[in-house]
Scaffold this motif. Structure first.
Motif, PDB file in Angstrom:
ATOM      1  N   UNK A 186      -3.949  -0.450  -7.288  1.00  0.00           N
ATOM      2  CA  UNK A 186      -5.424  -0.436  -7.356  1.00  0.00           C
ATOM      3  C   UNK A 186      -5.911  -1.506  -6.039  1.00  0.00           C
ATOM      4  N   UNK A 187      -6.590  -1.157  -4.913  1.00  0.00           N
ATOM      5  CA  UNK A 187      -6.902  -1.754  -3.932  1.00  0.00           C
ATOM      6  C   UNK A 187      -8.181  -2.717  -4.061  1.00  0.00           C
TER       7      UNK A 187
ATOM      8  N   UNK B  86      -4.707  10.838   3.374  1.00  0.00           N
ATOM      9  CA  UNK B  86      -5.844   9.239   3.470  1.00  0.00           C
ATOM     10  C   UNK B  86      -5.085   8.136   4.052  1.00  0.00           C
ATOM     11  N   UNK B  87      -5.899   7.382   5.015  1.00  0.00           N
ATOM     12  CA  UNK B  87      -5.312   6.319   5.604  1.00  0.00           C
ATOM     13  C   UNK B  87      -4.957   5.180   4.833  1.00  0.00           C
ATOM     14  N   UNK B  88      -3.727   4.605   4.741  1.00  0.00           N
ATOM     15  CA  UNK B  88      -3.143   3.466   4.079  1.00  0.00           C
ATOM     16  C   UNK B  88      -3.449   2.303   4.819  1.00  0.00           C
TER      17      UNK B  88
ATOM     18  N   UNK C  69     -14.847   1.693  -1.244  1.00  0.00           N
ATOM     19  CA  UNK C  69     -15.561   2.655  -0.441  1.00  0.00           C
ATOM     20  C   UNK C  69     -14.592   3.885   0.184  1.00  0.00           C
ATOM     21  N   UNK C  70     -13.298   3.778  -0.057  1.00  0.00           N
ATOM     22  CA  UNK C  70     -12.409   4.575   0.370  1.00  0.00           C
ATOM     23  C   UNK C  70     -12.129   5.585  -0.646  1.00  0.00           C
TER      24      UNK C  70
ATOM     25  N   UNK D 258     -16.147  -7.256   0.520  1.00  0.00           N
ATOM     26  CA  UNK D 258     -15.424  -6.513   1.626  1.00  0.00           C
ATOM     27  C   UNK D 258     -13.961  -6.193   1.479  1.00  0.00           C
ATOM     28  N   UNK D 259     -13.312  -6.414   0.426  1.00  0.00           N
ATOM     29  CA  UNK D 259     -11.976  -6.355   0.326  1.00  0.00           C
ATOM     30  C   UNK D 259     -11.511  -4.916   0.612  1.00  0.00           C
ATOM     31  N   UNK D 260     -10.454  -4.874   1.388  1.00  0.00           N
ATOM     32  CA  UNK D 260      -9.954  -3.521   1.829  1.00  0.00           C
ATOM     33  C   UNK D 260      -8.745  -3.082   1.235  1.00  0.00           C
TER      34      UNK D 260
END
Length: 534
Positions: free
Chosen positions: A59-60, A1-3, A288-289, A331-333
């Motif tokens: 947690x993102x 998974x892309x970090x 979303x990820x 839209x936080x990533x």
């Protein structure tokens, strides 16, 4: 998974961090107000939750800060303990316990609490928030719940009527106007699509700005609608960084010798941990990820955050749904967004406390009334009503108990009722048979559930006892994965003794030769003796 790089995500996460800050500012002040704590304590909690917990957590999406779900506990604890300084010791204890829970890997604790009890707890908190904010919404000085005003002289009709009359005669028209205008803004902002798209301008901030401007207009025009200082936010105004340090409230460490403080600390640790874990689950679904948060690490991060917050005069904190949802929608990533919101709160309280002190309590009451409504909205009640009594009764009982007593007692009552219905339902679902066939005593089919425990013994025993002589019984265990030895012995005794004495034909379907090694011999005996009974 892309970090996602923490620094590399600055461009994407600064706008969402700003949005969360604008949402969090009035909520931090309002929750402190609802908790009966100094307004600065809510801001401190938001700062620590954003910067410290935001950095430590993996947690993102979730955002940590003072939580509406803890207001009832904090309010009653401060009242019971007598001082906010003593209460801060309870916050330190809560943080230490959360840290310990994280190290013993108790992150799955939320799985053991029924959803209807948790939802009932939140709805009860929503009712309390509404009751607590009605006086501020009306510009009334006394309280509407607990030990003052409406219920101060008991729950009799005369006592409540007299207190209600006193409240009505003391309301302030200007506060009502600002409350109604603020509520209208908040409701319109959620309904009008064009306004909802203005992510950088949340409705709560607009309501606060309009509330300030409206009251300043009343003051400048000399109107009787003007709200005086005692109904405005009261943040200390430091003139320098050293002044700000002096304004920090330190714990009264003598509280560690008070058993009540330890009880409050344990209560906060349990409730804050549960609310955090539930919010983390929701936040991961918003991501979303689809990244999965380490819940044990989250408990440790929350524990450190509560320790830090309580040592410098902040409220206890949890991961919170409202701010986390705003973060995801903006839209936080990465977790950088939560950290940015914490730094913005710090800058705000250092630079513009004079402006913050112009916020009418009526405006914050409007924000919190809407929060309370969302927690206790009728749609939630109807949702559990349609699920049937097994879900609805524990839910509504928890609401009533939380409002009438306190949060810990209320949840305990709700849990007891929920467990009763779980056990009752478990016993009923242990097997299935047709009552008509049982009454006719022609052929009775008993289909066992996937798991049959000792809790089911009484119900199965009663059914077997009611089977009439000269009938046929089929006991179907083809889909059953586990049967406790108590029930196996019960079936064995029925097949080998009573069935033979009463000319009852018994057919056993799908029984395994072994469910556990210990039960292997018992099960073999059933099949052997069953053949003789036939």
């Amino acid at each position: 998974m892309k970090k996602t790089s923490l620094i590399g995500g600055l461009k994407e996460n600064f706008p969402s961090g700003l949005v969360v800050f604008l949402v969090a500012l009035p909520l931090c002040l309002g929750i402190a107000l609802a908790s009966g704590a100094p307004p600065l304590s809510g801001i401190i909690s938001g700062i620590i939750g954003g910067i410290v917990v935001g950095y430590l957590s993996n947690s993102h999406i979730s955002v940590t800060g003072p939580a509406a779900g803890l207001t009832a506990i904090i309010l009653s604890a401060i009242t019971d303990l007598g001082t906010f300084e003593l209460f801060l010791c309870a916050g330190i204890i809560a943080g230490a316990l959360q840290l310990a829970l994280g190290f013993i890997k108790a992150g799955s604790i939320s799985n053991y609490f029924p959803t209807n009890v948790i939802e009932g707890m939140l709805a009860g908190i929503g009712v309390i928030i509404i009751l607590k904010q009605i006086p501020n919404a009306l510009g009334y000085d006394a309280d509407f719940h607990n030990n003052e005003s409406l219920f101060s002289n008991g729950y009799s009709y005369d006592a409540i009527s007299n207190n209600l009359n006193n409240m009505v005669s003391s309301i302030h028209l200007g506060a009502i106007v600002i409350t109604l205008v603020s509520l209208a803004i908040l409701l319109i902002w959620d309904k009008v699509p064009m306004l909802k798209r203005l992510k950088m301008l949340p409705g709560a901030l607009v309501a606060v700005v309009v509330g300030i401007l409206l009251n300043q207009f009343f003051i400048s025009s000399g109107s009787s609608l003007a709200i005086d200082e005692k109904h405005l936010v009261k943040l200390p105004v430091p003139q320098s960084a050293s002044d700000f340090v002096n304004l920090i409230t330190l714990p009264d460490f003598s509280g560690f010798l008070n058993p009540k403080v330890w009880i409050v600390g344990a209560t906060i640790a349990i409730v804050a941990s549960i609310e955090t874990l539930l919010c983390i689950e929701a936040s991961d679904r918003l991501d979303k990820q689809r990244r999965i948060t380490d819940t044990n690490l989250e408990l440790r991060a929350q524990g450190i955050g509560n320790l830090a917050s309580s040592f410098i005069g902040g409220l206890p904190m949890t991961s919170v749904v409202v701010r986390s949802s705003a973060n995801a929608n903006a839209g936080a990533t990465s977790k950088l967004s939560a950290i940015i919101h914490g730094f913005l709160l710090l800058i705000c309280v250092l630079t513009i406390p004079v402006l913050l002190n112009k916020i009418p309590l009526a405006t914050l009451a409007a924000v919190l009334l809407l929060v309370g409504y969302k927690l206790a909205k009728p749609a939630t009640v109807m949702h559990f009503w349609h699920k049937g009594k097994y879900q609805f009764i524990p839910f509504i009982a928890t609401i009533i108990a939380v409002v009438a007593t306190d949060l810990l007692t209320g949840v305990g009552i709700g849990m007891a009722i929920a467990i009763f219905y779980i056990l009752q339902g478990n016993m009923k679902r242990a097997y299935y048979y047709s009552r008509e066939e049982l009454d006719d005593a022609d052929e009775i089919k008993i289909k066992l559930a996937e798991e049959v425990s000792f809790l089911n013994k009484a119900a199965i025993k009663k059914t077997l006892k009611n089977i009439k002589p000269n009938s046929k019984v089929i006991i179907d265990a083809r889909t059953t994965q586990y049967i406790t030895m108590d029930v196996l012995e019960l079936i064995q005794d029925f097949a080998n003794v009573r069935a033979r004495e009463n000319d009852i034909e018994v057919e056993l379907l799908g029984f395994k030769t072994s469910y556990t090694d210990y039960e292997k011999d018992q099960h073999s005996h059933i099949e052997i003796h069953h053949r003789r009974a036939m």
